[in-house]
Design an enzyme around this catalytic site. Structure first.
Site, PDB file in Angstrom:
ATOM      1  N   ASP A 282      10.528   4.802 -14.644  1.00 41.97           N
ATOM      2  CA  ASP A 282      11.513   5.709 -15.067  1.00 41.97           C
ATOM      3  C   ASP A 282      11.127   7.032 -15.539  1.00 41.97           C
ATOM      4  OD1 ASP A 282      14.264   5.501 -14.481  1.00 41.97           O
ATOM      5  OD2 ASP A 282      14.728   5.610 -16.359  1.00 41.97           O
TER       6      ASP A 282
ATOM      7  N   ASP B  50      22.545  -5.041 -22.418  1.00 37.81           N
ATOM      8  CA  ASP B  50      22.350  -6.398 -22.278  1.00 37.81           C
ATOM      9  C   ASP B  50      23.462  -7.182 -22.510  1.00 37.81           C
ATOM     10  OD1 ASP B  50      21.762  -5.743 -24.794  1.00 37.81           O
ATOM     11  OD2 ASP B  50      19.710  -6.657 -24.725  1.00 37.81           O
TER      12      ASP B  50
END
Length: 1097
Positions: A404, A797
């Site tokens: 990224d 998450d």
């Protein structure tokens, strides 16, 4: 997918596509299929009868048995079929045995079997039974149990009860049937052969024990007798009413320990191991007792205020009530803890038989990284190498690395890793080493020769270690070169500018380093796929940090490989157990429970942590207590790494729902209920149509994972021309609104079992992959809302797992004996607090969003105890406010000579003592059933206070600023240390504002203790009694903050200057406050003396 023609970079929005550095292609490697029909007892061919038809020994289940084995079983055995336990009927040409006269009078096989009276459907059933009979004798079929018709499933166990008979392989048996009986390799491990036939004895190695061959062994005879007893018991149970059917006579089902096990390949791939009642029941009892004691405790606290310290009293009561509420949220999700056990041998017997193509499901593995300066490329390389060397079929494994940060350093390091993998992977698989991350394998301080029998191992290990050292030098050279970036930016070897020179403005990039047909090791064997991905980034777009990167990997993998399961790990979490994927498949591919499992979560284990684990980096209490408790409800929460997902669950589909049995009618209820039921019946009739419409609307909004998916070959340029159940529920427009405008991805999303078209070219797939990682692809879609990783929090998450559980899915907590994954954790105090700050900030964001579990997800499949755990996961940072107040209270009490509790009576003191006893007993019993040590439990308690008064407090205020004022916070990547030999990071001091609150609280309480003791010495003996409770209160705070104090002192008591300055400043402030309070002046309660007005002179 083949190895690509090089680095593919482009932007779908700008209609750009560039291919850099072409590479050659290598042809595919053929696979071998085994489709011959063999006897499941002796492994010989079954043979045919007169007319060329295949010999069928048992007409009931068509279990594949050759004629010699059939005759031997009728003459010497139990005369029954090994699978269905039906008595063998005599075939034409076979000698009669005792019992045949009762069955038939005519030696006519067609009359005996009744083929002439059966219709074509029965003939077709027999043929299908033959085709489905491919199973190892005593081990069962490799088919999924849900794919076999119910009539074909055996109602009783097979001959060997699911085990290789007593652990002795057929090659080691001494009993071999002679050639005139159709000998060859035919082995019958049955006692007492016919004495009329000569018996051959296999040649034996004199250096081995005879018991290994089963010859003359007393244990062998005992085992045979035990086997006979089990068979007799089985026949009795069969006659008494099919006790092996599901549920059994006592409702316990096939898991009843007294029942013989089913054929091993048909057995469940895992099972639950409940905590023994002797350990869990006292734990539950003390929880109930503690609740009762809490009730009486608060009854006393509320009804007995402290008039002269009302402010302190009301503050303490509010804090204590919040602590009790927080304890309930944390405690009750641990009410039903369980453990699990997997059976990898059964998984192999069912899906991965030797000599046959593997039927294990394909898995796409994701590795995410951002900044190579904070996440060293060598650590990422070790993670990738451990993935490429995993013990799983290579054609089923694809590794995707998300960069990224678009760093050329990561790209070049990955290129070097792919070359080193050609040597490393065959070495790992040849010698079966663990772990398969070279940095950690060569750093082990163990006997590496243990269990190694090949003489070449030492030589090859030394050579491989030398190769790895050279590989490390090359990686370190790349890191050193990347320290200074050229003004014109990086250029590739062919002179092309690196597309990612501008981190915030660059096209999407994909490079297939190891493709399906383009990557082979030094031995010529195929390697798993390795793909580099860097999504497109442009100014003005919200890229959603890690969650956005993971969603980009989901789409790229769906286009290129489309495995039905995904595994994501952080770049510093390598695979420590090469069979970790197989462990997860024991749950995912289990035909009885796998369809409802959305993910399998593994615990996080860490390397490089100091022996005492000063800052509770291992999180043992959470992973070994809380997660096991959640596994007994609806499954553990997703913790961001080391998790195997079902792709369909990530796409936002609901979990498959079983048909419920009809409800009880009015006839089953008492007469006085009839009126109420009849009235409700009329109401139900009116609302039935509306409910059906809502149900259909809900199903059309998001597909059901239980609906059959169609194949990608049926889709040409989108989803046009498809006529099936899925397309009737969703139009193409709805698909594009949900998944985005990529017909290839939409088609892949409808495939429950995954896969891509075999005739699709690599160029077309890569072009579509560039499209799905473009920065504007997710606009006006449900990505991040209902599909993929959910946006809206830095802890994506928790939010992602919560959404799955709301859809009715359940998760599994898998704790294999050898840790599946290991990673690195920040052992420095400042880094640890910053990590906890990010977690707590994410929880605050969820609490202040529409996804808060307090009000979101009702009416779905989320169980109420699971909801309590999610509420606790989002509410816990708010505990910091009462915790800070409660930690300051003892200092105020000591300085003002007041207390939060009035003078206790004998009865009231009993409730206080009972509460403290319950608190300690709960902790002791919790450690007893979980196996957690007292050191780990106590470190967790200490850091709960340290993190609560620092990171959690800052997270609350930052979250409020972000939501109310729009002040965003930056995502801080936790630094991964590369060298932790002497734990130098542990003693490194890094200043951060997070250190101010706990340091202030610590100094206040220490000053207050000194002041309180001085006051008691000054006022005499009577003041020591009231001081005792205040001192214990203050010491409780100081002891919990002791690891923080030790971390602030640094190594060898070299206290940093900033700590000394803050200590002097705070001590001076509180000294002035102390002087202002002036507690040493004697307080007189006598009459006030006034001037009488008389002149005494």
């Amino acid at each position: 997918m083949e190895a690509s023609a090089g680095l593919v970079a482009g932007s779908h929005n700008r209609n750009e596509l560039v291919v850099i550095r072409p590479e050659g292609e290598v042809g595919p490697k053929p696979l071998h299929h085994l489709d011959s029909q063999i006897c499941q007892i002796c492994s010989d061919e079954i043979g045919t009868i007169v007319g060329g038809e295949l010999f069928v020994a048992c007409n009931e289940c068509a279990f594949p048995v050759c004629r010699p084995c059939y005759e031997y079983e009728r003459r010497e055995g139990n005369q029954v079929c090994p699978q269905c336990k039906t008595r063998y009927k005599r075939h034409k040409g076979s000698p009669r045995v005792e019992g045949d006269e009762e069955e038939d009078d005519v030696d006519d096989i067609e009359y005996e079997f009744g083929f002439g009276d059966r219709d074509k459907q029965d003939r077709h059933y027999t043929a299908e039974s033959m085709l489905h009979g491919q199973m190892s004798y005593g081990r069962g079929t490799d088919m999924d149990a849900d794919q076999v018709p119910q009539s074909m499933m055996p109602q009783v166990p097979l001959l060997t009860n699911g085990q290789m008979e007593y652990g002795i392989s057929p090659e080691h048996h001494a009993l071999v049937i002679p050639q005139f009986m159709g000998g060859g390799k035919r082995v019958h491990p049955l006692p007492d052969p016919d004495p009329n036939f000569p018996v051959q004895t296999r040649s034996m190695d004199p250096t081995k024990d005879l018991a290994v061959y089963g010859y003359g062994s007393v244990a062998w005879k005992e085992r045979v007798e035990s086997w006979k007893r089990r068979q007799d018991k089985l026949q009795v149970m069969r006659t008494e009413g099919d006790g092996l059917k599901e549920g059994g006579p006592d409702g316990n089902g096939p898991d009843e320990p007294d029942l013989p096990m089913m054929d091993e390949a048909r057995q469940p791939l895992s099972r639950k191991l409940p905590i023994p009642s002797s350990r869990i029941n006292p734990y539950r009892m003390i929880i109930i007792i503690r609740l009762v004691v809490l009730g009486f405790f608060f009854h006393y606290r509320i009804l007995h205020p402290v008039p002269d310290a009302f402010g302190l009293w009301i503050t303490s009561v509010i804090c204590e009530m919040w602590f009790a509420f927080s304890w309930v949220l944390d405690q009750f999700p641990k009410w039903l803890p369980i453990e699990r056990e997997t059976y990898l041998d059964r998984l192999s017997l069912r899906y991965d038989k030797e000599g046959q193509p593997s039927e294990l499901a394909a898995v796409d593995l994701f590795v995410s990284t951002v900044d190579p300066m904070k996440e060293p490329p060598l650590i990422t390389a070790n993670t990738v190498l451990s993935i490429l060397a995993v013990d799983y079929p290579v054609d089923k494994v694809s590794c995707y690395v998300s960069d990224d940060g678009a760093a050329m350093l990561t790209f070049e390091a990955l290129s070097e890793t792919s070359e080193f993998a050609r040597k490393w992977v065959p070495f790992c698989k040849k010698f079966n080493i663990e772990p398969r991350a070279p940095e950690w394998y060569f750093a082990q301080k163990i006997d590496y020769l243990k269990d190694k029998v090949q003489t070449s191992f030492v030589k090859e290990r030394r050579a491989m270690k030398r190769e790895y050292e050279e590989f490390k030098v090359r990686i370190n050279a790349l890191v050193a070169k990347a320290q200074k970036v050229p003004e014109e930016g990086w250029t590739m070897q062919d002179g092309t500018p690196w597309p990612g020179n501008n981190v915030r403005d660059h096209p999407g990039m994909i490079q297939v380093f190891l493709g399906h047909n383009g990557g082979h090791d030094v031995d010529g064997n195929e390697l798993p796929r390795l793909v580099y991905v860097s999504r497109e980034k442009r100014p003005g777009f919200n890229h959603h940090k890690k969650a956005g990167a993971m969603n980009a990997l989901v789409r790229v993998s769906a286009v290129l490989t489309n495995a039905p399961y995904l595994l994501n790990v952080d770049c510093d979490h390598y695979i420590n157990n090469s069979k970790a994927i197989r462990e997860a498949m024991c749950f995912m591919m289990d035909p009885t429970m796998g369809k409802k499992v959305c993910y399998v979560q593994f615990p996080q284990r860490f390397d490089g942590i100091d022996r005492h684990d000063r800052y509770a980096n291992r999180n043992i209490v959470f992973f070994d207590i809380n997660m096991k408790g959640l596994d007994g409800i609806q499954g553990p929460i997703y913790v961001g790494t080391g998790c195997v997902f079902r792709r369909q669950a990530l796409y936002g589909y609901d979990a498959p729902v079983k048909d419920k049995t009809p409800g009880r009618t009015c006839n089953c209820l008492p007469k006085w209920c009839c009126c109420e039921c009849c009235a409700s019946r009329k109401k139900n009739k009116k609302t039935k149509t509306k409910q059906e419409k809502k149900k259909k609307k809900k199903k059309s909004k998001r597909g059901d994972a239980s609906i059959p998916m169609y194949h990608l070959e049926d889709i040409e340029e989108g989803v046009e021309g498809i006529e099936n159940e899925k397309s009737s529920l969703m139009s193409q427009k709805n698909f594009e609104k949900k998944f985005g405008q990529s017909p290839v991805f939409v088609a892949s999303a409808l495939l429950e079992d995954g896969g891509v078209p075999q005739n699709a070219s690599a160029a077309s797939l890569l072009k579509e992959a560039i499209h799905v990682i473009s920065c504007g692809y997710e606009d006006k879609t449900e990505w991040g809302k209902e599909v993929g990783w959910i946006y809206g929090s830095v802890t994506e998450d928790i939010l992602t797992g919560f959404k799955m559980h709301c859809h009715g899915w359940r998760s599994i907590y898998c704790v294999p004996p050898r840790a599946a994954f290991k990673g690195s954790a920040p052992i420095n105090l400042s880094d640890r607090l910053n990590q906890v700050l990010r977690w707590a900030l994410g929880s605050v964001e969820i609490f202040l969003s529409r996804h808060c579990p307090i009000w979101y997800g009702y009416g779905g499949g989320l169980k109420w105890l699971e909801r309590l755990s999610y509420i606790n996961a989002t509410v816990y940072p708010w505990t910091s406010i009462p915790l800070v107040a409660y930690c300051i209270l003892p200092a105020i009490c000591l300085l003002t000579n007041k207390f939060i509790i009035p003078e206790l009576s004998n009865v009231a003191s009993l409730w206080f003592i009972a509460l403290f006893v319950c608190i300690f007993t709960t902790g002791i019993l919790e450690m007893r059933w979980s196996g957690v040590g007292i050191d780990d439990w106590w470190r967790n308690e200490q850091f709960w206070v340290i993190g609560g008064v620092s990171s959690h407090l800052f997270a609350v205020f930052q979250g409020l600023l972000k939501v109310l004022a729009g002040v965003d916070t930056n995502f801080t990547v936790t630094t991964k240390a590369g060298d932790d030999g002497d734990f130098s990071e542990l003693y490194l001091f890094k200043w951060t504002t997070l250190l101010i609150p706990p340091m202030t609280i610590l100094i206040i309480n220490m000053i207050a203790v000194v002041a309180g003791v001085s006051d008691a010495i000054n006022n005499g003996y009577d003041s020591w009694g009231p001081l005792f409770g205040k001192l214990i209160f203050a010491l409780w705070v100081i002891i919990h903050l002791y690891p923080f104090l030790k971390g602030m002192m640094g190594k060898q008591n070299h206290t940093p200057t900033i700590v000394i300055v803050w200590s002097i400043l705070l001590a001076s402030v509180f000294s002035l406050v102390w002087v202002r309070i002036n507690p040493f002046i004697a307080r007189s309660d006598g009459p006030v003396l006034e001037e009488c007005g008389l002149d005494c002179d």
